[in-house]
Design an enzyme around this catalytic site. Structure first.
Site, PDB file in Angstrom:
ATOM      1  N   ARG A  36      -0.394   2.213   6.734  1.00 50.21           N
ATOM      2  CA  ARG A  36      -0.919   1.739   5.454  1.00 50.21           C
ATOM      3  C   ARG A  36      -1.382   0.281   5.526  1.00 50.21           C
ATOM      4  O   ARG A  36      -1.260  -0.464   4.550  1.00 50.21           O
ATOM      5  CB  ARG A  36       0.141   1.879   4.341  1.00 50.21           C
ATOM      6  N   ARG A  40      -3.116  -2.221  -1.023  1.00 48.76           N
ATOM      7  CA  ARG A  40      -3.024  -3.125  -2.168  1.00 48.76           C
ATOM      8  C   ARG A  40      -2.434  -4.493  -1.887  1.00 48.76           C
ATOM      9  O   ARG A  40      -2.593  -5.409  -2.680  1.00 48.76           O
ATOM     10  CB  ARG A  40      -2.221  -2.452  -3.288  1.00 48.76           C
ATOM     11  N   ARG A  49     -11.533  -1.827  -4.061  1.00 49.90           N
ATOM     12  CA  ARG A  49     -10.956  -0.716  -4.816  1.00 49.90           C
ATOM     13  C   ARG A  49     -11.472  -0.746  -6.256  1.00 49.90           C
ATOM     14  O   ARG A  49     -11.825   0.309  -6.809  1.00 49.90           O
ATOM     15  CB  ARG A  49      -9.431  -0.856  -4.776  1.00 49.90           C
ATOM     16  N   ASP A  86      -6.855   9.537   2.967  1.00 47.18           N
ATOM     17  CA  ASP A  86      -5.543   9.927   2.459  1.00 47.18           C
ATOM     18  C   ASP A  86      -5.226  11.333   2.935  1.00 47.18           C
ATOM     19  O   ASP A  86      -6.144  12.122   3.202  1.00 47.18           O
ATOM     20  CB  ASP A  86      -5.509   9.875   0.923  1.00 47.18           C
ATOM     21  N   TYR A 162       2.801  18.514  -2.067  1.00 47.34           N
ATOM     22  CA  TYR A 162       1.951  17.933  -3.119  1.00 47.34           C
ATOM     23  C   TYR A 162       1.143  19.020  -3.830  1.00 47.34           C
ATOM     24  O   TYR A 162       0.943  18.979  -5.037  1.00 47.34           O
ATOM     25  CB  TYR A 162       0.997  16.879  -2.542  1.00 47.34           C
TER      26      TYR A 162
HETATM   27  O1  CP3 Z   1      -2.660   3.518   6.789  1.00 39.06           O
HETATM   28  C1  CP3 Z   1      -3.742   3.204   6.254  1.00 39.06           C
HETATM   29  O2  CP3 Z   1      -4.061   2.039   5.972  1.00 39.06           O
HETATM   30  C2  CP3 Z   1      -4.761   4.306   6.048  1.00 39.06           C
HETATM   31  C3  CP3 Z   1      -4.791   4.841   4.744  1.00 39.06           C
HETATM   32  C4  CP3 Z   1      -3.706   5.768   4.216  1.00 39.06           C
HETATM   33  C5  CP3 Z   1      -3.493   5.907   2.828  1.00 39.06           C
HETATM   34  N1  CP3 Z   1      -2.613   6.923   2.618  1.00 39.06           N
HETATM   35  C6  CP3 Z   1      -4.175   5.112   1.788  1.00 39.06           C
HETATM   36  C7  CP3 Z   1      -3.643   5.100   0.408  1.00 39.06           C
HETATM   37  C8  CP3 Z   1      -2.848   6.670   4.855  1.00 39.06           C
HETATM   38  C9  CP3 Z   1      -2.600   6.895   6.342  1.00 39.06           C
HETATM   39  C10 CP3 Z   1      -2.177   7.403   3.828  1.00 39.06           C
HETATM   40  C11 CP3 Z   1      -1.229   8.492   4.106  1.00 39.06           C
HETATM   41  C12 CP3 Z   1      -0.486   9.102   2.986  1.00 39.06           C
HETATM   42  N2  CP3 Z   1      -0.913   9.340   1.704  1.00 39.06           N
HETATM   43  C13 CP3 Z   1       0.808   9.648   3.115  1.00 39.06           C
HETATM   44  C14 CP3 Z   1       1.606   9.708   4.390  1.00 39.06           C
HETATM   45  C15 CP3 Z   1       2.210   8.404   4.753  1.00 39.06           C
HETATM   46  C16 CP3 Z   1       3.310   7.942   3.847  1.00 39.06           C
HETATM   47  O3  CP3 Z   1       3.137   6.858   3.292  1.00 39.06           O
HETATM   48  O4  CP3 Z   1       4.302   8.652   3.730  1.00 39.06           O
HETATM   49  C17 CP3 Z   1       1.176  10.156   1.861  1.00 39.06           C
HETATM   50  C18 CP3 Z   1       2.494  10.817   1.516  1.00 39.06           C
HETATM   51  C19 CP3 Z   1       0.075   9.969   0.977  1.00 39.06           C
HETATM   52  C20 CP3 Z   1      -0.047  10.422  -0.434  1.00 39.06           C
HETATM   53  C21 CP3 Z   1      -0.297   9.311  -1.358  1.00 39.06           C
HETATM   54  N3  CP3 Z   1      -1.456   8.582  -1.418  1.00 39.06           N
HETATM   55  C22 CP3 Z   1       0.597   8.810  -2.345  1.00 39.06           C
HETATM   56  C23 CP3 Z   1       1.999   9.329  -2.602  1.00 39.06           C
HETATM   57  C24 CP3 Z   1      -0.083   7.778  -2.995  1.00 39.06           C
HETATM   58  C25 CP3 Z   1       0.390   7.010  -4.198  1.00 39.06           C
HETATM   59  C26 CP3 Z   1       1.422   6.015  -3.833  1.00 39.06           C
HETATM   60  C27 CP3 Z   1       0.768   4.729  -3.437  1.00 39.06           C
HETATM   61  O5  CP3 Z   1       1.146   4.175  -2.408  1.00 39.06           O
HETATM   62  O6  CP3 Z   1      -0.092   4.296  -4.194  1.00 39.06           O
HETATM   63  C28 CP3 Z   1      -1.342   7.613  -2.377  1.00 39.06           C
HETATM   64  C29 CP3 Z   1      -2.390   6.630  -2.702  1.00 39.06           C
HETATM   65  C30 CP3 Z   1      -2.866   5.746  -1.600  1.00 39.06           C
HETATM   66  N4  CP3 Z   1      -3.178   6.158  -0.327  1.00 39.06           N
HETATM   67  C31 CP3 Z   1      -3.145   4.363  -1.698  1.00 39.06           C
HETATM   68  C32 CP3 Z   1      -3.638   3.947  -0.444  1.00 39.06           C
HETATM   69  C33 CP3 Z   1      -4.126   2.577  -0.052  1.00 39.06           C
HETATM   70  C34 CP3 Z   1      -3.019   3.515  -2.954  1.00 39.06           C
HETATM   71  C35 CP3 Z   1      -4.044   3.926  -3.955  1.00 39.06           C
HETATM   72  C36 CP3 Z   1      -4.698   2.766  -4.654  1.00 39.06           C
HETATM   73  O7  CP3 Z   1      -5.261   1.883  -4.004  1.00 39.06           O
HETATM   74  O8  CP3 Z   1      -4.688   2.789  -5.889  1.00 39.06           O
END
Ligand code: CP3
Length: 356
Positions: A36, A40, A49, A86, A162
């Site tokens: 990640r 943010r 974003r 994602d 999910y």
């Molecule tokens: O690693 C990176 O920088 C690449 C991008 C990446 C994102 N999500 C961007 C993201 C990766 C590799 C993921 C994987 C992901 N997404 C997982 C597996 C890894 C982990 O953290 O367990 C999971 C379970 C998700 C599902 C997901 N996406 C959730 C539960 C959420 C909401 C929670 C949160 O952190 O906001 C997201 C949204 C998300 N995915 C964001 C980002 C940068 C935030 C959204 C935003 O900017 O508003």
């Protein structure tokens, strides 16, 4: 001892340090990237974003997604970029309604059982995700020569959870109920996701991703027999299928909180690395898994938020424990949004032995 005068032939692996480690070499200092790493905690991410409107729109805009992928590489000089996307783009690509609500997280129109599976459209997947593969091409063109590009997908169980729960869950009650009520029906969903995941990962490799990580973030929510059937077995099938088509691509498994099953994930033929969560004792992991695969991890993301002496001590311990084995420095889970950018900068310097 004999000879000794002949020059030792230098083993010439690929130049990128991250790929050398994934090929089984120990590299000092270890390459570093963070799960990640785009997100943010970066002001430049928040700006893009806001410009993109929705999170999904950002994931599906190649120019903006490529920009966001490159931001942390420019700022910190990480050894790898991870595609900005994602795990939930796969349900989206299958035709399920997916939205990301600010401050709430992902929301999906839940799948209730086998009869809903016929609504999914596996044949549309690669076409619908075409912008993601274009992003990979754009990023590859911009990356520094020594920086690797990692693609990824969610593992079937984590993505299924999910799709069934309709979002994040504490208990996975609906998924467990389905598994118990109809293991064969649940298997059909998992099989469908194995196919979709293989297709999505292969399309990323085709587009230029050099390594692929499979995120099973909720592997720890299942007990051992279920974790074998719904996490380990699907991972083995995915690895075999992707490697058959792309022998050169490197595969990293992240079966988060898999506990005692970590060694079995490391023994899957074709796996190049396992990513350790923060509960794993690094010395124990090195003893049990090191040598078989490269290890990645596992600084607690909370320590990166905290910074200071606690972080420095943990980093030093981890580096010492992993010295001499193929190792990629990373966190035990994704970077937290409240992480100070200065702590990330210090972490990279510490790992590279360049701290002030
Ligand atoms: O690693 C990176 O920088 C690449 C991008 C990446 C994102 N999500 C961007 C993201 C990766 C590799 C993921 C994987 C992901 N997404 C997982 C597996 C890894 C982990 O953290 O367990 C999971 C379970 C998700 C599902 C997901 N996406 C959730 C539960 C959420 C909401 C929670 C949160 O952190 O906001 C997201 C949204 C998300 N995915 C964001 C980002 C940068 C935030 C959204 C935003 O900017 O508003």
């Amino acid at each position: 001892m004999t000879g000794g005068l002949e020059a030792v032939p230098e083993r010439r692996g690929p130049a990128k340090p991250l790929l050398r480690v994934l090929g089984g070499e120990s590299v000092a200092p270890p390459p570093i990237w963070l799960m990640r790493q785009a997100g943010r905690y970066l002001a430049e991410y928040r700006a893009i974003r806001a410009q993109a409107g929705s999170f999904l729109a950002l994931c599906l805009d190649p120019t903006l997604a490529a920009e966001v992928t490159l931001q942390p590489v420019r700022r910190f000089g990480f050894d790898a970029a991870i595609l900005f996307s994602d795990i939930l783009v796969v349900p989206y690509g299958l035709g399920q309604a997916v939205a990301f609500e600010e401050g709430v997280g992902p929301k999906l129109e839940p799948i209730a059982g086998e009869t809903d599976l016929s609504r999914l459209q596996p044949r549309e997947l690669i076409g619908r995700l075409e912008p993601v593969y274009r992003t990979i091409g754009l990023v590859r063109r911009e990356l520094p020569a020594a920086t690797a590009l990692i693609g990824f997908a969610g593992a079937p169980w984590t993505v299924a959870s999910y799709m069934i729960e309709g979002g994040s869950s504490e208990t996975y009650a609906k998924s467990r109920a389905w598994m118990a009520r109809s293991p064969d029906g649940f298997q059909r969903l998992i099989d469908l996701l194995v196919e979709a995941t293989v297709a999505h990962l292969c399309a990323q490799a085709e587009a230029g991703a050099e390594a692929l990580q499979l995120f099973d973030s909720w592997a720890g929510a299942l007990d051992e027999p279920d974790r074998r059937r719904w996490c380990l077995e699907p991972a083995a099938r995915i690895v075999a299928r992707v490697k058959r088509r792309f022998a050169q691509v490197r595969l990293i498994l992240f079966p988060r909180r898999a506990g005692k099953l970590y060694p079995e994930f490391a023994r899957i033929p074709g796996v190049d690395a396992v990513s350790l969560d923060s509960d794993v004792d690094p010395a124990r992991a090195r003893a049990d898994l090191g040598g078989r695969v490269a290890l990645q991890g596992n600084l607690n993301p909370r320590l990166l938020v905290e910074g200071g002496p606690a972080m420095r001590a943990a980093v030093a311990r981890l580096l010492e424990t992993m010295a001499g084995t193929p190792f990629l420095f990373n966190l035990g889970h994704g970077i937290l949004p409240e992480t100070p950018v200065e702590h990330v900068r210090e972490l990279v310097a510490l790992v590279r032995g360049q701290a002030a």
